[in-house]
Structures are given as structure tokens and as C-alpha cells.
Design a protein around this motif. Structure first.
Motif, PDB file in Angstrom:
ATOM      1  N   ASP A 175     -15.086  53.274  40.493  1.00 45.33           N
ATOM      2  CA  ASP A 175     -16.400  53.012  40.713  1.00 45.33           C
ATOM      3  C   ASP A 175     -17.141  52.649  39.723  1.00 45.33           C
ATOM      4  N   MET A 176     -17.029  52.919  38.600  1.00 43.97           N
ATOM      5  CA  MET A 176     -17.737  52.348  37.488  1.00 43.97           C
ATOM      6  C   MET A 176     -17.478  50.681  37.419  1.00 43.97           C
ATOM      7  N   PHE A 177     -16.343  50.396  37.634  1.00 43.98           N
ATOM      8  CA  PHE A 177     -16.059  48.968  37.638  1.00 43.98           C
ATOM      9  C   PHE A 177     -16.590  48.439  38.647  1.00 43.98           C
ATOM     10  N   ASP A 178     -16.814  48.859  39.894  1.00 41.27           N
ATOM     11  CA  ASP A 178     -17.486  48.134  41.225  1.00 41.27           C
ATOM     12  C   ASP A 178     -18.915  48.302  40.906  1.00 41.27           C
ATOM     13  N   GLN A 179     -19.376  49.210  40.056  1.00 38.00           N
ATOM     14  CA  GLN A 179     -20.896  49.412  40.007  1.00 38.00           C
ATOM     15  C   GLN A 179     -21.417  47.995  39.086  1.00 38.00           C
ATOM     16  N   TYR A 180     -20.461  47.695  38.362  1.00 43.64           N
ATOM     17  CA  TYR A 180     -20.962  46.523  37.508  1.00 43.64           C
ATOM     18  C   TYR A 180     -20.180  45.199  37.931  1.00 43.64           C
ATOM     19  N   ASP A 181     -19.734  45.164  39.263  1.00 39.77           N
ATOM     20  CA  ASP A 181     -19.065  44.142  39.727  1.00 39.77           C
ATOM     21  C   ASP A 181     -17.796  43.319  39.009  1.00 39.77           C
ATOM     22  N   LEU A 182     -16.943  44.353  38.354  1.00 40.37           N
ATOM     23  CA  LEU A 182     -16.202  43.780  37.282  1.00 40.37           C
ATOM     24  C   LEU A 182     -14.619  44.064  38.078  1.00 40.37           C
ATOM     25  N   ALA A 183     -13.951  43.010  37.774  1.00 40.12           N
ATOM     26  CA  ALA A 183     -12.661  43.173  38.507  1.00 40.12           C
ATOM     27  C   ALA A 183     -11.757  43.658  37.327  1.00 40.12           C
ATOM     28  N   LEU A 184     -10.579  44.593  37.717  1.00 38.05           N
ATOM     29  CA  LEU A 184      -9.851  45.327  36.747  1.00 38.05           C
ATOM     30  C   LEU A 184      -9.018  44.249  35.925  1.00 38.05           C
ATOM     31  N   PRO A 185      -8.975  44.459  34.781  1.00 37.73           N
ATOM     32  CA  PRO A 185      -8.653  43.354  34.101  1.00 37.73           C
ATOM     33  C   PRO A 185      -7.267  43.043  33.676  1.00 37.73           C
ATOM     34  N   GLU A 186      -6.772  41.771  33.701  1.00 39.45           N
ATOM     35  CA  GLU A 186      -5.359  41.477  33.407  1.00 39.45           C
ATOM     36  C   GLU A 186      -5.058  41.204  32.199  1.00 39.45           C
ATOM     37  N   THR A 187      -5.588  40.197  31.526  1.00 41.58           N
ATOM     38  CA  THR A 187      -5.579  39.873  30.152  1.00 41.58           C
ATOM     39  C   THR A 187      -6.339  40.484  29.057  1.00 41.58           C
ATOM     40  N   PRO A 188      -5.860  40.360  27.849  1.00 43.26           N
ATOM     41  CA  PRO A 188      -6.564  40.821  26.818  1.00 43.26           C
ATOM     42  C   PRO A 188      -8.272  40.262  26.731  1.00 43.26           C
ATOM     43  N   GLU A 189      -8.324  38.981  26.939  1.00 45.77           N
ATOM     44  CA  GLU A 189      -9.695  38.544  27.263  1.00 45.77           C
ATOM     45  C   GLU A 189     -10.495  39.178  28.368  1.00 45.77           C
ATOM     46  N   ASP A 190      -9.709  39.522  29.525  1.00 45.32           N
ATOM     47  CA  ASP A 190     -10.455  40.172  30.591  1.00 45.32           C
ATOM     48  C   ASP A 190     -11.130  41.659  30.086  1.00 45.32           C
ATOM     49  N   PHE A 191     -10.100  41.941  29.231  1.00 41.74           N
ATOM     50  CA  PHE A 191     -10.422  43.465  29.138  1.00 41.74           C
ATOM     51  C   PHE A 191     -11.744  43.612  28.020  1.00 41.74           C
ATOM     52  N   LEU A 192     -11.609  42.533  27.297  1.00 44.75           N
ATOM     53  CA  LEU A 192     -12.819  42.482  26.268  1.00 44.75           C
ATOM     54  C   LEU A 192     -14.360  42.293  26.898  1.00 44.75           C
ATOM     55  N   GLU A 193     -14.177  41.543  28.052  1.00 45.49           N
ATOM     56  CA  GLU A 193     -15.197  41.135  28.694  1.00 45.49           C
ATOM     57  C   GLU A 193     -15.843  42.415  29.559  1.00 45.49           C
ATOM     58  N   CYS A 194     -14.850  43.081  30.072  1.00 44.05           N
ATOM     59  CA  CYS A 194     -15.136  44.469  30.874  1.00 44.05           C
ATOM     60  C   CYS A 194     -16.083  45.125  29.807  1.00 44.05           C
ATOM     61  N   CYS A 195     -15.281  45.248  28.741  1.00 46.41           N
ATOM     62  CA  CYS A 195     -15.936  46.505  27.450  1.00 46.41           C
ATOM     63  C   CYS A 195     -17.338  46.061  27.112  1.00 46.41           C
ATOM     64  N   ARG A 196     -17.338  44.679  27.153  1.00 50.74           N
ATOM     65  CA  ARG A 196     -18.480  44.008  26.681  1.00 50.74           C
ATOM     66  C   ARG A 196     -19.744  44.382  27.735  1.00 50.74           C
ATOM     67  N   VAL A 197     -19.556  44.274  28.943  1.00 55.87           N
ATOM     68  CA  VAL A 197     -20.463  44.401  30.062  1.00 55.87           C
ATOM     69  C   VAL A 197     -20.679  46.148  30.245  1.00 55.87           C
ATOM     70  N   PHE A 198     -19.678  46.874  29.921  1.00 57.19           N
ATOM     71  CA  PHE A 198     -19.921  48.325  30.105  1.00 57.19           C
ATOM     72  C   PHE A 198     -21.078  48.721  28.664  1.00 57.19           C
ATOM     73  N   GLN A 199     -20.555  48.152  27.700  1.00 50.28           N
ATOM     74  CA  GLN A 199     -21.410  48.620  26.435  1.00 50.28           C
ATOM     75  C   GLN A 199     -22.948  47.972  26.541  1.00 50.28           C
ATOM     76  N   GLU A 200     -23.023  46.910  27.290  1.00 46.28           N
ATOM     77  CA  GLU A 200     -24.297  46.307  27.498  1.00 46.28           C
ATOM     78  C   GLU A 200     -25.319  47.293  28.380  1.00 46.28           C
ATOM     79  N   ASN A 201     -24.610  47.670  29.013  1.00 44.60           N
ATOM     80  CA  ASN A 201     -25.303  48.619  30.257  1.00 44.60           C
ATOM     81  C   ASN A 201     -25.173  50.052  29.682  1.00 44.60           C
ATOM     82  N   GLY A 202     -25.389  50.196  28.642  1.00 41.36           N
ATOM     83  CA  GLY A 202     -25.495  51.886  27.974  1.00 41.36           C
ATOM     84  C   GLY A 202     -24.315  52.560  27.734  1.00 41.36           C
ATOM     85  N   ILE A 203     -23.007  52.003  28.031  1.00 37.33           N
ATOM     86  CA  ILE A 203     -21.935  53.003  27.914  1.00 37.33           C
ATOM     87  C   ILE A 203     -21.427  52.661  26.207  1.00 37.33           C
TER      88      ILE A 203
END
Length: 439
Positions: A175-203
Motif C-alpha cells: 500500500d505504501m509503495f502504491d501510494q507513491y507510485d513505486l514499483a517493487l525493486p528489482e536491482t540495488p539501484e531500484d531499491f535506493l530510488e524507492c528509499c529516496r522517494v520514501f524519505q523525501e515524503n517524510g518517512i
């Protein structure tokens, strides 16, 4: 860090690995345990086989006690063979007690029981010492998945067989991934990008971490190609001979962890002391953090993550080959000088038969070590299960590697959390490799 203290920690790390098979193995610690923690239960019988395991069971015949999946397979063996399996158990009371591994090593070496539930590092140690029987001749061994044989073979001998394959994965709040239109990460680069978006949105801290399971990131990144590139045997032989260096495999995973720490995606201070699930679980269930890591069974257990108030998905760890499950396993081993050898072999053959494993797997909803046994999993586990069914995974424990993996990597990750540099961590892997080769 004192080397003896590190060895104690490595044993403790393996205790937490085995949570996937027995949730109450032992608390982790270094001091001696009181005698009251060791429970011995035997019944008078013409045929008695002694089993040592972490499972607490104070009255094997009490009708009002819930039977665990393992208990059901023991009952099956008792009924078919006319034997009694006497439970001998150990449960540490707190972190100051001896670990389950420390107690097990002593009991096997002193031939105190017939068969044992063993953690990966003790399987490797005792197998190398010649303390465990070769189980390759058991009927149940014919149906084992190759991953099971690979993980539990020491010096060409199959020295342990599990009742389940423990798969570790990332537990994510879809649900939290969907909230920020994030696909579930496949690669380390994907994972870092997801974390960046979450952090920039207050997590503030996107990853809930504990002191036991961050090594899964390392294994996924380090060994994605080794286990899935078609050259596994040759690569492991090169590592064992010293032709290749473990540190070369491990460095990218440690650099990735360091980046997660540097960017604040992991709170290293909390992670270094958090106990598995107890530390990070409440924030994950409260939807304050979108990502944690755990083992397969935690998705089924109501005491862990079995009833979240959101759409839970369990996926593999990021790697160059996509989402990567990390697989490990405890296993039953028979002492090479077991007092009741013939009966013990027969008991284990029944407990690990396809019939018994079907019962075990259906009861616990886990992955069976037998390639003939398949069990439907809950929807949350389907992404992780799909990869495993495609034979895409890495091993977090492999008795065929001369440097023990799970415990050592856990300890060195702990060093990183406490401020050690990546170079210092790699030097420790080099030291362990030289030690294993007798240099």
C-alpha cells in the motif's frame, strides 16, 4: 574485536537464523547456562531414541498441548516403528545464557544423544570433524532438492537433512509503495530510488533493520551470479582453493549497505541492537516504515507478520539478477556413534519421508526439502515462492564453502553497523579465508 568474542557471536547469529524452523531456539549470549534450562524427558520403553532440539515440550503425551508440525512427524515415526522418541531440549532464558549452538556442539562431541536439530554453522563444524553420520543412504535422501544437498554436504557426505527450506525475503507494505507510485525493486539501484522517494515524503528511515538479517542484502548481491550463472561448482572450488577471494564477492554488498547507512535509509545504531522482529516489527505493522526483512514463516505467524492491516508482499532482495531469495536451512543430523543407531536411522527416515514432509509442510505452510512435496502458499508469499520455484535463489549457508557464511557475515555486518570501514570488513574476510586454508 576479540576473536573469541566474535566466535561466540557467530554461534549466536546462527541461532537467529534457525528461527525459520523453530521460533524459540535460544537467546544469544556468552555466559554459562544454569542446569534448569536443559530438559531431559525419557519414557520407559524397549526402544528409545534420544532427540536433542530447541523445541520446548514438557509433556509429549498431553492431549491438551498443541502439536507442532515436527511433533506430528515424530508421532508418525513412533507409531510406525514402535519406538519412543525422548525429547531433550534446551532453551536459553536470556542473552547471558549459552547459545543453543554452544550446547549442541558439546552434546554431539560427547555422544550425549542420538540425533539433533542443527544450525548451519554447527552442521559445517561437526561434519568437518567427522561427528555426523552420512545420511545419503537414507531412502528420504533420494527425493531431496539439489539446494538441500548442496547446503548440507561436507567432504562429500550428506550430514544433515531439514524438514523445511528457510527462505528469507523483503517484507514490504504494498500500500505504501502504491501510494507513491513505486514499483517493487528489482536491482540495488531500484531499491535506493524507492528509499529516496520514501524519505523525501517524510518517512525518515524506510528500512526497519535488526542485528541479524542485514547480511541477506550482502548474499543476494554477492552470490547472484555464483548460484545462477551456471558455474557454481567451479566458482566455489576457486574460493576454497584461494584462487578467488571471498572479499571480492562480498565487497559490492558491503558497499551497498554502507550507502544505505550513509543516506540514513537504515538507522545503524538501532539496527546494531534490535532483536529480530521485536525491534523493527512494531513500526512496520504500524505502517511507519515500509520495508523489513524476515523469513518465510513470519508471513504465516500471527505473532510476527501474519495479520497486518495492509497488503503485505514478500519479495527477494535486490540483485543484478532481480529479486533474489536467500535460502538457508537447519537440519537433522545423527551422531556418528549414536547409541541407538539402527532405530535412529529408521526414525529419521520416517520423519523425513515424503508422507511426513507433506504433513509438516501443510501444517507450517513452508517450502519442503523434498522435490515431491508442494504446498500452496498465501498470496503474500507468492512473489518469493515464484522465484524459488524457478530455481532462482542464493544460499546464505553452504557447508561446501570452507569459510562458514551465515554466522561470519552476520558478525562482519555488525562491525560495519558499529563504524568499521568496508575495507576493514573485507580484511576480515581475507583473514578468515587464510585461516580456513591453514595459512
Amino acid at each position: 574485536m576479540n576473536r573469541n568474542w566474535k566466535k561466540s557471536l557467530k554461534k549466536a547469529a546462527a541461532v537467529c537464523l534457525a528461527c525459520g524452523t523453530a521460533l524459540t531456539l535460544a537467546a544469544c549470549g556468552e555466559k554459562g547456562a544454569s542446569e534448569r534450562n536443559l530438559i531431559t524427558e525419557e519414557k520407559e520403553s524397549e526402544k528409545v531414541v534420544n532427540m536433542f532440539s530447541p523445541m520446548e515440550k514438557t509433556d509429549p503425551d498431553a492431549d491438551n498441548i498443541a502439536r507442532t508440525a515436527s511433533d506430528l512427524t515424530v508421532n508418525m515415526a513412533e507409531e510406525k516403528l514402535g519406538v519412543t522418541v525422548a525429547y531433550r531440549t534446551y532453551t536459553a532464558e536470556d542473552h547471558q545464557d549459552k547459545t543453543y549452538d554452544e550446547v549442541t556442539l558439546d552434546r554431539v562431541r560427547n555422544q550425549m544423544d542420538d540425533f539433533y536439530l542443527l544450525n548451519p554453522d554447527t552442521i559445517q563444524i561437526l561434519g568437518a570433524e567427522g561427528e555426523l553420520l552420512d545420511l545419503s543412504g537414507l531412502a528420504c535422501a533420494e527425493h531431496l532438492r539439489e539446494v538441500v544437498k548442496t547446503a548440507n554436504t561436507v567432504d562429500g557426505k550428506l550430514v544433515a537433512i531439514p524438514q523445511e527450506v528457510v527462505a528469507h525475503g523483503l517484507f514490504v507494505n504494498q500500500d505504501m509503495f502504491d501510494q507513491y507510485d513505486l514499483a517493487l525493486p528489482e536491482t540495488p539501484e531500484d531499491f535506493l530510488e524507492c528509499c529516496r522517494v520514501f524519505q523525501e515524503n517524510g518517512i525518515e528511515t524506510p528500512i526497519g533493520a535488526n542485528r541479524w538479517w542485514l547480511e541477506n542484502f550482502v548474499f543476494a548481491i554477492a552470490y547472484a551470479d555464483l548460484y545462477n550463472g551456471g558455474n557454481t561448482k567451479a566458482e566455489i572450488e576457486a574460493l576454497n582453493s584461494g584462487e578467488s577471494k571471498y572479499s571480492d564477492y562480498m565487497r559490492p554488498g558491503f558497499e551497498f549497505l554502507q550507502e544505505l547507512i550513509d543516506r540514513g535509509y537504515i538507522d545503524a545504531g538501532k539496527a546494531s541492537v534490535n532483536e529480530a522482529i521485536e525491534g523493527e516489527g512494531p513500526d512496520f505493522l504500524a505502517q511507519k516504515t515500509p520495508i523489513v526483512m524476515a523469513y518465510w514463516s513470519a508471513a504465516n505467524a500471527e505473532t510476527s507478520y501474519g495479520k497486518p492491516d495492509f497488503n503485505l508482499q514478500v519479495i527477494g532482495f535486490p540483485s543484478s539478477r532481480g529479486q533474489m531469495p536467500v535460502v538457508s536451512m537447519t537440519g537433522y543430523g545423527i551422531g556418528v556413534n549414536a547409541e541407538h543407531m539402527e532405530d535412529t536411522v529408521q526414525v529419521l527416515d520416517v520423519m523425513l519421508s515424503d508422507e511426513a514432509l507433506q504433513l509438516y509442510s501443510e501444517t507450517n505452510q513452508v517450502i519442503s526439502p523434498s522435490k515431491n512435496v508442494e504446498v500452496d502458499c498465501i498470496p503474500a508469499l507468492q512473489p518469493l515462492n515464484g522465484r524459488i520455484q524457478e530455481n532462482i535463489y542464493v544460499l546464505g549457508s553452504n557447508a561446501g564453502m570452507n569459510v562458514e557464511q551465515w554466522g561470519n557475515t552476520c558478525i562482519i555486518v555488525r562491525d560495519l553497523l558499529n563504524g568499521a570501514t568496508v575495507d576493514t570488513c573485507m580484511a576480515e574476510f581475507d583473514r578468515l579465508q587464510e585461516e580456513a586454508q591453514g595459512q
